[in-house]
Design a protein around this motif. Structure first.
Motif: not given
Length: 209
Positions: A112-115, A147-153
């Motif tokens: 969800h976030t690079p941080a 691997k999942g489909g819910d990523s922001l990138f």
């Protein structure tokens, strides 16, 4: 969610013939080793966002502080000032111009976030990403694909120089790129606990998600 969209805004080709193809073998282990070197990290950052045609959308700069596990502070300078803070349990997103703070529970999924990738539980990396890497001299680049489909990138590149994080690039599903360059990086220095908490200023609107 609003927080996830904003994280992307807080948030290269080498000489042809001199770089080997990206290799899968040992990529997760090597990235884990490099990330584990820093229990704490502080740095300046400059961030540039481009659309799919290469047109500049936004340019910002600021300061970042990280402490494992899950604590981070991402402060974007004026004139587009924002403050993103996590104590490992909650996340506060403060916008001084709007006089508004959004509060939500920290989502531990690294996609969800690079941080969270830089400050979170590195043991989860191989569970959430397909990872490849390449070396050129003292520079090592990692490409992470969720691997999942819910990523922001769709793709995230992390680059280390002499074992220290140097820059990262995110590419989303519509081809927008966010490039983040780090400078003045310091690792494993004592950090005050107050960096990772947030007191809501008087008169500020609070939104809980």
């Amino acid at each position: 969610m609003k927080l996830i969209r904003i994280c992307t805004t807080f948030l290269f080709l080498l000489l042809l013939g001199t770089v080997p193809a990206f290799a899968q073998t040992g990529s997760a282990e090597e990235l884990t080793r490099l990330l584990k070197q820093a229990d704490t990290l502080t740095a300046r950052f400059s961030q540039l966002s481009l659309d799919g045609t290469g047109t500049q959308l936004q340019e910002t700069s600021g300061d970042i502080a990280l402490k494992r596990p899950g604590q981070f502070r991402w402060h974007t300078d004026q004139p587009m000032e924002q403050l993103l803070v996590s104590d490992g349990q909650k996340v506060w997103l403060y916008d001084p111009d709007l006089q508004q703070v959004t509060i939500q529970t920290l989502d531990q999924r690294l996609t969800h976030t690079p941080a969270l990738l830089l400050s979170g539980d590195v043991s989860q990396i191989s569970e959430n990403f397909e990872i490849s890497h390449k070396r050129s001299g003292d520079v090592i680049d990692f490409v992470l694909q969720p691997k999942g489909g819910d990523s922001l990138f769709d793709s995230l590149r992390l680059s280390f120089r002499s074992g220290v994080i140097n820059d990262m690039q995110l590419i989303d599903s519509v081809g927008q790129r966010t490039n983040i360059l780090f400078s003045n990086v310091e690792m494993n220095q004592p950090l005050e606990a107050g960096l990772f908490t947030f007191e809501v200023p008087e008169g500020v609107d609070v939104i809980s998600e």
